[in-house]
Motif scaffolding. Sequence first.
Motif, short mmCIF file in Angstrom:
data_model
loop_
_atom_site.label_atom_id
_atom_site.label_comp_id
_atom_site.label_asym_id
_atom_site.label_seq_id
_atom_site.Cartn_x
_atom_site.Cartn_y
_atom_site.Cartn_z
N PHE A 57 0.94 -1.24 -0.03
CA PHE A 57 -0.06 -0.05 0.04
C PHE A 57 0.96 1.21 0.00
O PHE A 57 0.58 2.09 -0.68
N ASP A 58 1.99 1.42 0.77
CA ASP A 58 2.94 2.40 0.83
C ASP A 58 3.75 2.67 -0.60
O ASP A 58 3.54 3.61 -0.89
N SER A 59 3.82 1.55 -1.45
CA SER A 59 4.79 1.86 -2.92
C SER A 59 3.47 2.17 -3.65
O SER A 59 3.96 2.95 -4.69
N PHE A 60 2.25 2.02 -3.53
CA PHE A 60 1.15 2.38 -4.43
C PHE A 60 0.53 3.88 -4.23
O PHE A 60 0.06 4.69 -5.05
N ALA A 61 0.63 4.11 -2.87
CA ALA A 61 0.01 5.29 -2.29
C ALA A 61 0.83 6.51 -2.94
O ALA A 61 1.96 6.72 -3.04
N GLY A 62 0.15 7.64 -2.88
CA GLY A 62 0.82 9.10 -3.23
C GLY A 62 0.78 9.56 -4.43
O GLY A 62 0.31 8.57 -5.50
N ALA A 63 0.92 10.89 -4.58
CA ALA A 63 0.80 11.25 -6.00
C ALA A 63 2.06 11.57 -6.70
O ALA A 63 2.19 12.28 -7.80
N GLY A 64 3.35 11.13 -6.19
CA GLY A 64 4.49 11.42 -6.73
C GLY A 64 4.43 10.50 -8.14
O GLY A 64 3.79 9.72 -8.42
N PRO A 66 7.17 8.57 -8.98
CA PRO A 66 7.16 7.04 -9.25
C PRO A 66 6.01 6.21 -8.82
O PRO A 66 5.62 5.14 -9.36
N GLN A 67 5.04 6.83 -7.85
CA GLN A 67 4.02 5.95 -7.68
C GLN A 67 3.13 5.77 -8.83
O GLN A 67 2.38 4.96 -9.03
N GLN A 68 2.92 7.03 -9.52
CA GLN A 68 2.16 7.05 -10.65
C GLN A 68 2.78 6.13 -11.72
O GLN A 68 1.74 5.58 -12.40
N VAL A 69 4.01 6.07 -12.01
CA VAL A 69 4.48 5.25 -12.81
C VAL A 69 4.18 3.90 -12.44
O VAL A 69 4.02 3.00 -13.46
N LEU A 70 4.63 3.60 -11.36
CA LEU A 70 4.28 2.06 -10.86
C LEU A 70 2.84 1.88 -11.17
O LEU A 70 2.52 0.51 -11.70
N ARG A 71 1.75 2.54 -10.55
CA ARG A 71 0.28 2.24 -10.91
C ARG A 71 0.30 2.00 -12.30
O ARG A 71 -0.49 1.24 -12.78
N LEU A 72 0.56 2.97 -13.34
CA LEU A 72 0.42 2.67 -14.78
C LEU A 72 1.12 1.49 -15.46
O LEU A 72 0.47 1.08 -16.24
N GLY A 73 2.32 1.15 -14.84
CA GLY A 73 2.81 -0.12 -15.07
C GLY A 73 2.20 -1.36 -14.88
O GLY A 73 2.28 -2.46 -15.19
N LEU A 74 1.48 -1.41 -13.69
CA LEU A 74 1.02 -2.53 -12.90
C LEU A 74 -0.31 -2.88 -13.71
O LEU A 74 -0.77 -4.04 -14.02
N VAL A 75 -1.17 -1.85 -14.47
CA VAL A 75 -2.51 -2.07 -15.03
C VAL A 75 -2.22 -3.30 -16.07
O VAL A 75 -3.00 -4.17 -16.23
N PRO A 76 -1.36 -3.16 -16.99
CA PRO A 76 -1.17 -4.23 -18.22
C PRO A 76 -0.63 -5.69 -17.58
O PRO A 76 -0.99 -6.66 -17.83
N GLN A 77 -0.01 -5.28 -16.26
CA GLN A 77 0.38 -6.63 -15.66
C GLN A 77 -0.54 -7.40 -15.04
O GLN A 77 -0.78 -8.66 -15.20
N VAL A 78 -1.55 -6.75 -14.59
CA VAL A 78 -2.57 -7.30 -13.80
C VAL A 78 -3.59 -7.90 -15.01
O VAL A 78 -4.00 -8.97 -14.67
N ILE A 79 -3.73 -7.02 -15.89
CA ILE A 79 -4.63 -7.80 -17.05
C ILE A 79 -4.04 -9.13 -17.68
O ILE A 79 -4.70 -10.08 -17.97
N LEU A 80 -2.62 -8.98 -17.96
CA LEU A 80 -1.93 -10.25 -18.32
C LEU A 80 -2.00 -11.38 -17.43
O LEU A 80 -2.15 -12.42 -17.72
N PHE A 81 -1.81 -10.69 -16.03
CA PHE A 81 -2.14 -12.05 -15.21
C PHE A 81 -3.42 -12.74 -15.01
O PHE A 81 -3.62 -13.87 -15.14
N VAL A 82 -4.61 -11.81 -15.41
CA VAL A 82 -5.86 -12.28 -15.34
C VAL A 82 -5.88 -13.01 -16.56
O VAL A 82 -6.65 -14.22 -16.63
N TRP A 83 -5.66 -12.82 -17.79
CA TRP A 83 -5.51 -13.68 -18.97
C TRP A 83 -4.88 -15.04 -18.70
O TRP A 83 -5.41 -15.91 -19.05
N ALA A 84 -3.75 -14.90 -18.34
CA ALA A 84 -2.85 -16.00 -18.12
C ALA A 84 -3.61 -17.12 -16.97
O ALA A 84 -3.57 -18.23 -17.51
#
Length: 171
Positions: A57-64, A66-84
Motif C-alpha cells: 500500500f505504501d508503494s502504490f499510495a501517493g501522487a508522486g 514514481p507511484q504514478q508510473v508504478l500504478r500505470l505499469g501495473l495495469v497491463p501486468q494485472v490484465i496479463l495475469f488475469v488472461w494467463a
Amino acid sequence: MTVPTTPHRPAAPAPARLGGPLAIIFWCACGITALPLAGLFSLVAGLGVGGAKAVLFDSFAGAGLPQQVLRLGLVPQVILFVWAASLVLLTVMKARAALSLSPWLLIVWVIASTYSQFAIRDAISPDGADLSAFAALMPGLLAQAGLAAAFFGYFKEGQRPQAYYTRGSGL
C-alpha cells in the motif's frame, strides 16, 4: 474359401491433446500466473501479512511520479495475469469458453498496455509525450498487436485449439 467381412466402423476420433503451440502457450501462461503469486508469497513469508500489506500500500499510495508510473505499469501486468490465470484454468477444464474469452482478454491487454506506455511516457517527459515517444513505442506496440492478432486467429481457426477445447466440458 472367402474371408467373412465385417462392417467397417469409423475410427473413434483421437483424444484431443495439449501439444504443439497450444502447449507452449499454456506453459507460458502458467509461468505468467506463477511468477506474481510467488513474489507475493515471498513478500508475505518475509514480512508477514501486515508487513506485506504495508509495503504494497505504501508503494502504490501517493501522487508522486514514481507511484504514478508504478500504478500505470501495473495495469497491463494485472490484465496479463488475469488472461494467463483464466487461460490456465480454462485449459485444464478444456472449457470451450477459452476459444472466445482468451483472445479477447489478450486484446484488452494490448489496449491497456498501449495506454499505459503512452501515459508513462507522458508522465516522465518534461513536455509530455510527443512524436518521438510515438516513434519509440510503435515497434513494441505493433509487435504486441501482431502477436495478439496471431493468437486470436490461432484460437479461431487453428485445428489443435478447436479440437482441444470443443471436446472439453462444454463451458
